[in-house]
Motif scaffolding. Structure first.
Motif, PDB file in Angstrom:
ATOM      1  N   TYR B  52      26.925 -17.848  -1.900  1.00  0.00           N
ATOM      2  CA  TYR B  52      28.284 -17.958  -1.969  1.00  0.00           C
ATOM      3  C   TYR B  52      28.093 -16.843  -0.871  1.00  0.00           C
ATOM      4  O   TYR B  52      29.268 -16.958   0.159  1.00  0.00           O
ATOM      5  CB  TYR B  52      28.600 -17.278  -3.186  1.00  0.00           C
ATOM      6  N   GLN B  56      30.401 -17.167   3.117  1.00  0.00           N
ATOM      7  CA  GLN B  56      31.361 -16.062   2.839  1.00  0.00           C
ATOM      8  C   GLN B  56      31.363 -15.699   4.304  1.00  0.00           C
ATOM      9  O   GLN B  56      31.822 -15.091   5.112  1.00  0.00           O
ATOM     10  CB  GLN B  56      31.396 -14.952   1.865  1.00  0.00           C
ATOM     11  N   THR B 163      43.643 -24.635  -7.615  1.00  0.00           N
ATOM     12  CA  THR B 163      42.728 -25.006  -7.764  1.00  0.00           C
ATOM     13  C   THR B 163      42.094 -25.859  -6.703  1.00  0.00           C
ATOM     14  O   THR B 163      43.255 -27.206  -6.421  1.00  0.00           O
ATOM     15  CB  THR B 163      42.440 -25.481  -9.011  1.00  0.00           C
ATOM     16  N   THR B 178      24.918 -24.842  -2.522  1.00  0.00           N
ATOM     17  CA  THR B 178      23.979 -24.843  -1.668  1.00  0.00           C
ATOM     18  C   THR B 178      24.471 -26.130  -0.120  1.00  0.00           C
ATOM     19  O   THR B 178      24.722 -26.110   0.831  1.00  0.00           O
ATOM     20  CB  THR B 178      22.558 -25.445  -1.708  1.00  0.00           C
ATOM     21  N   LEU B 249      34.982 -22.810  -0.604  1.00  0.00           N
ATOM     22  CA  LEU B 249      34.615 -21.572  -1.036  1.00  0.00           C
ATOM     23  C   LEU B 249      34.478 -21.007  -2.246  1.00  0.00           C
ATOM     24  O   LEU B 249      33.933 -20.766  -3.423  1.00  0.00           O
ATOM     25  CB  LEU B 249      34.408 -20.541  -0.350  1.00  0.00           C
ATOM     26  N   GLN B 250      35.869 -20.086  -2.281  1.00  0.00           N
ATOM     27  CA  GLN B 250      36.746 -19.371  -3.883  1.00  0.00           C
ATOM     28  C   GLN B 250      37.238 -20.684  -4.408  1.00  0.00           C
ATOM     29  O   GLN B 250      37.364 -20.133  -5.552  1.00  0.00           O
ATOM     30  CB  GLN B 250      37.848 -19.143  -3.329  1.00  0.00           C
ATOM     31  N   GLY B 251      36.776 -21.987  -4.252  1.00  0.00           N
ATOM     32  CA  GLY B 251      37.853 -22.408  -5.977  1.00  0.00           C
ATOM     33  C   GLY B 251      38.571 -22.872  -6.106  1.00  0.00           C
ATOM     34  O   GLY B 251      39.525 -23.207  -7.043  1.00  0.00           O
ATOM     35  N   LEU B 252      39.983 -21.956  -5.604  1.00  0.00           N
ATOM     36  CA  LEU B 252      41.094 -21.566  -5.645  1.00  0.00           C
ATOM     37  C   LEU B 252      41.755 -20.822  -4.166  1.00  0.00           C
ATOM     38  O   LEU B 252      41.236 -19.683  -3.464  1.00  0.00           O
ATOM     39  CB  LEU B 252      40.775 -20.188  -6.485  1.00  0.00           C
TER      40      LEU B 252
END
Lengths: 291, 352, 390
Positions: B52, B56, B163, B178, B249-252
């Motif tokens: 992650y 980022q 989401t 990954t 990446l954040q899912g949100l």
């Protein structure tokens, strides 16, 4: 209609606070050309120091305030004298970003030293709201307004009509020429950083009772202060004061009649509109761009 | 506030040229970096947090490069880049949620395009107005976008946020850390190729000409307004793509994902990495992502370390990280007793 | 970088090298397989168990960070008795700044090192955290929120402790009507927390005269106070977190406006009752934690003793009491695990928690019900403390 004016009056207290913060910003910018993004964090540290003086050293409020001002000046003076001087010759952007780094650093240090839980400090003047011509206003708000106008006028007088002010204006116009003329530019610039930080410190001390004193307290205020400085014309002291009150009143009106949740958006829309009509702000002088 | 304009002719030039190492060394360095970037998940792939952080870094890299395009190469001030990322992020989330089975490349392009439109609109007034106006406009933009996102609850679900489903192509979805990393890496590389090509083209030279002197650029026949608008649109496009990557990446995505402080953070990173240096921006992104990941916020030391790093880096490398190889080379030469070599002067073709 | 033809050629070379590297990596990746998830025992060693918590230590809800001390105190008390099945209990608490994206990032940090999570704070934040925990089968015990979404389609990993917010909202609404308040104003936070509470208020049949929603970052409440005053309300229901609550109360005081105040227990701190410059006479709060000065209650006594012994510098506040209660439930589930301790077996252990007496009341779980506390009562603020209503 009565409610409208009550809202206007309600915004003056915060307006004075924004004015002080804007004064600090503008003073530093006028002489050194740098936008000190860290002014809010420095001001918060000054206020936290005041809190420590009140609660751990048991000093009376007035004495603690004076001491806090001294510390503010030390912080400002140190920042310029030691840090900014080193990158004086670098690009202005670099200096500005340095202050951004200082903002993060100082807020973090404040958090480590004092913690993030909100603390309370008293208002300079306590007491119930009084009735002035059928409008309610607290003694504290009256004090803030009076102090802001008084200090603003004082600074204006110093800048326009004293030799010290003349020297500062010369430095603001062209630093190299001023130093060639024998003005000790470094001393004056450091002095204006010191004074500017003290002014921002006053803003923080005045706002802390309402917001709760903690390291990130000034973040929101800083945005409004910046807006106030811009509206006033970034190089004008009177503009900073007027801008501060305008922003304070405008944001209160927006909160009352539209929504508190869209304050920032609408304030900036207003600013953009103002600048469209008067690109140098309300009191700014025409700056020549040599392209 | 015309002092905030970036013409290099002014005293204390804002864009001091970054002194470059010889081409051969640079190529080697780039190849080395590329190999590391591609191979390292084989070693660290099982640690989701490392993956992650790496992803980022890639997202920050693209975001900072997009801002550098505007500030370093184009000479415009922008204090609201996070606003563009927010538009890209929300566009990505809305597309992924409402258009079922949308293949990820279309989604990325859609997010970029939506943001580019906003960038175009924001860039339109810059033609006639001065530098400080732009600073305020972009500042207001950066501050307003999270507020609007917060209040437009029917679209954005307000503070709770949206989401974001994982990226997909057809029936294949890639949700693991990954896979997200490789997805972001591929997108980043494609964007870098595009950016380098733009900069090498006549458009890129026009950007630099406008940055250095608008009067001279007009005299050369360049349409200054059109160039600036194009600059904003391009920068916004890539920032929107970065926002798309961040959303996955954040899912949100929520108003707090792209606060105003993020804009300031990117601005600082551009200067830290080195104005007008893409590789400097990428290096800066990696360092910042690592610092952010390493310092656990409960101890409260993260901002101290981050802020301290920024201050120290600027005091010692005012021209940014990109200047470091040159400085290191000079230091090495001095240590070896040879005279420091004069900086490689920018040739006609070099536009930095 | 010079961006002319030389660099474009150079990039092609980079791609070729990259493609080769990619091939190598792909082989390496498929050869090694990483194992993670509910099968392995993250956060568990032979002599310790680690729990994770995301909670605000900074930002507008920084006071909730006091709950960490409550969890730690309970863990320390249990460890003093030898731990659970020979394992000592640890807590890793990270600052989520009351913002969902930060909470998600911190949760990712915690996952490799924790068995499960306890006392995660906030409604919007918990929702975001659940998005990460649920697919990975990581248990969450005692989220510090009673938002409605927690009780709809409750994921098997989630174990609620707090009563649902609609219960509290109904309690406040009923109380307002019983007290004969004619015009009631409502101030609520614009997220799941505020909305759930507000829905509860409406469910009690109360028809508010004026309703305003606010964002947790709001700092100046004088316009809102002014609006309530202009509407002439004689009572105001405040569904807010501490900082905005205090700011709002101060704003009302500055206008000499003193309606009856009903508050949610999430902002029931002393500053809420004695807002400067004057003492407000009538403040009522919904609660599930009993009065903390009542040491005749054995649960309260145990809590206070442990706090003084193990966390002497931490405030013995309602927030610490939250953490304590949630920790009680978490440990009870742990005690029910026989055999290998994994995330899956821990969830089974929690499912079989029956008739557990906690500081906040009785908790009963089953594999089909993860609802925790259900009882709330009204308390009154008197002399800076919470006491039963007179």
């Amino acid at each position: 209609m009565h409610n409208f004016f009550q809202f206007v009056i309600g915004g003056l207290g915060f307006g004075g606070i924004y004015a002080f913060a804007a004064l600090g910003l503008v003073l530093i910018f006028k002489t050194s050309g740098v936008v000190n993004f860290a002014f809010g964090a420095m001001a918060t540290v000054v206020t936290l120091t005041l809190w420590s003086l009140l609660n751990h050293a048991g000093l009376p409020f007035a004495a603690a305030w004076v001491l806090a001002m001294v510390i503010a000046m030390l912080i400002g003076g140190f920042t310029n004298g030691v840090l900014m001087r080193r990158i004086e010759r670098s690009a202005v952007l670099v200096q500005i970003v340095l202050t951004l780094g200082l903002l993060i650093l100082i807020e973090g240090l404040a958090g480590v030293l004092w913690g993030y839980g909100p603390k309370s400090i008293p208002q300079p003047l306590s007491g119930n709201p009084v009735n002035v011509a059928s409008f309610l206003i607290t003694p504290n708000d009256l004090f803030i307004i009076g102090l802001t106008v008084g200090v603003g006028l004082l600074l204006f007088v110093v800048f326009e009509w004293t030799r010290v002010g003349l020297a500062m204006r010369a430095i603001a116009a062209d630093r190299e020429v001023a130093s060639l003329m024998g003005i000790r530019t470094n001393l004056y610039v450091t002095g204006s950083w010191a004074l500017g930080t003290a002014l921002s410190g006053i803003a923080a001390i005045l706002v802390a009772p309402s917001l709760g004193l903690e390291p990130t307290m000034m973040d929101q205020v800083a945005v409004f202060a910046f807006a106030a400085a811009i509206v006033g014309g970034f190089g004008s002291l009177i503009g900073a004061v007027v801008g501060g009150f305008l922003i304070g009143v405008a944001s209160n009106l927006i909160a009352a009649y539209v929504s508190t949740n869209l304050q920032l958006t609408l304030i900036f829309a207003v600013i953009v509109a103002v600048l469209y009509v008067r690109p140098d702000g309300l009191f700014g002088r025409q700056a020549v761009s040599r392209q | 506030m015309s002092e905030l304009s970036l013409s290099a002719a002014r005293r204390g030039a804002l864009v001091k040229s970054i002194r470059k190492l010889p081409l051969g060394l640079r190529m080697l360095a780039i190849v080395a970096v590329a190999i590391v970037a591609i191979v390292f998940p084989a070693f660290e792939g099982s640690d989701s947090f490392v993956m992650y952080t790496a992803t980022q870094a890639l997202v920050y890299g693209l975001a900072i490069v997009s801002l550098n395009l505007l500030v370093g190469f184009g000479g415009q001030i922008s204090l609201g880049q996070a606003g563009f990322l927010a538009i890209g992020g929300y566009a990505a989330a809305l597309l992924a949620i409402h258009v079922s089975g949308l293949p990820i490349p279309i989604e990325v392009l859609g997010a970029g395009a939506a943001t580019a439109v906003i960038g175009f609109l924001l860039g339109l007034p810059t033609g006639r107005l001065r530098g400080h106006y732009l600073a305020i406009l972009t500042l207001g933009f950066g501050v307003a976008i999270p507020e609007i996102a917060l209040n437009w609850t029917s679209l954005t679900q307000g503070r709770t946020g949206l989401t974001v489903p994982p990226p997909r192509i057809g029936n294949t979805i890639f949700p693991t850390p990954t896979e997200l990393y490789y997805f972001s890496l591929v997108v980043l590389v494609i964007c870098l190729v595009a950016i380098f090509s733009i900069l090498a083209s006549s458009t890129g030279r026009a950007f630099a000409a406008v940055r250095d002197s608008e009067a001279a650029a007009t005299a050369m026949g360049i349409n200054v307004t059109a160039t600036k608008v194009l600059l904003f649109t391009t920068s916004a496009f890539f920032a929107g793509v970065a926002g798309d990557l961040d959303a996955h990446l954040q899912g949100l995505v929520s108003p707090d994902s792209f606060p105003f402080s993020l804009s300031l953070f990117f601005f600082a990173a551009v200067v830290l990495g080195g104005l007008a240096s893409v590789w400097g921006s990428l290096a800066g992104a990696v360092i910042l992502a690592v610092i952010e990941a390493e310092t656990s916020s409960s101890s409260g030391w993260e901002p101290v370390i981050l802020g301290g790093a920024v201050v120290l880096l600027l005091l010692f490398l005012p021209r940014g990280l990109a200047d470091f190889p040159y400085r290191a080379q000079q230091a090495l030469r001095r240590w070896r007793g040879r005279k420091p070599r004069a900086a490689v002067p920018p040739s006609r073709a070099e536009v930095s | 970088m010079t961006w002319d033809l030389r660099s474009v050629r150079g990039l092609r070379f980079v791609f070729a090298a990259g493609a080769v590297a990619l091939a190598i990596a792909a082989c390496g990746q498929s050869a090694s397989s990483s194992s993670s998830g509910s099968g392995s025992s993250a956060g568990v060693t032979s002599n310790s168990v680690t729990f994770g918590q995301t909670v605000p230590f900074s930002g507008p809800a920084a006071l909730y960070g006091e709950s960490t001390a409550g969890v730690k105190a309970y863990f320390a008390a249990v460890n003093a008795q030898g731990g659970v099945n020979g394992r000592k209990l640890n807590l890793t608490a990270l600052d989520d700044q009351y913002t969902p994206p930060v909470a998600v990032q911190q949760t990712r940090k915690l996952i490799p090192q924790e068995l499960g999570e306890v006392a995660v704070n906030g409604s919007a934040t918990t929702k975001a955290v659940l998005n990460v925990l649920t697919p990975q089968g990581i248990p969450l015990v005692g989220p510090q929120t009673g938002a409605t979404y927690l009780f709809q389609n409750t994921p098997p990993i989630l174990f609620n402790v707090w009563p649902e917010y609609t219960i509290e909202g109904k309690l406040l609404g009923n109380f307002a009507q019983k007290r004969g308040l004619k015009k009631v104003g409502v101030l609520y936070q614009n997220d799941d927390f505020g909305q759930s509470l507000y829905n509860g208020v409406l469910a009690s049949g109360l028809k508010p005269a004026k309703v305003i929603s606010y964002d947790p970052t709001q700092t100046d409440f004088s316009p809102d106070a002014q609006q309530f005053k202009s509407a002439g309300v004689d009572g105001v229901i405040i569904l807010a977190i501490p900082k905005p609550t205090i700011a709002f109360l101060n704003a009302m005081a500055a206008l000499n406006f003193k309606p009856v105040r009903l508050m949610s227990q999430v902002s029931a701190i002393p500053q809420s009752f004695s807002a400067s410059p004057q003492e407000f006479p009538s403040s009522y709060v919904g609660a599930f934690i009993p009065a903390l000065q009542d040491t005749s209650n054995p649960q309260v006594k145990q809590f206070e003793t442990a706090m003084h012994r193990y966390e002497p510098s931490a405030p013995v506040s309602i927030f610490a009491a939250w953490g304590w209660t949630e920790a009680q439930v978490a440990v009870a589930g742990l005690k029910n695990v026989s055999g290998k301790l994994t995330r899956a077996s821990y969830i089974k252990g929690l499912d079989s928690v029956h008739n557990l007496q906690t500081l906040g009341g009785t908790v009963n779980y089953s594999s089909s019900s993860h609802v925790g506390l259900t009882k709330m009562f009204m308390v009154q603020a008197r002399g800076g403390q919470l006491a039963p209503v007179q």
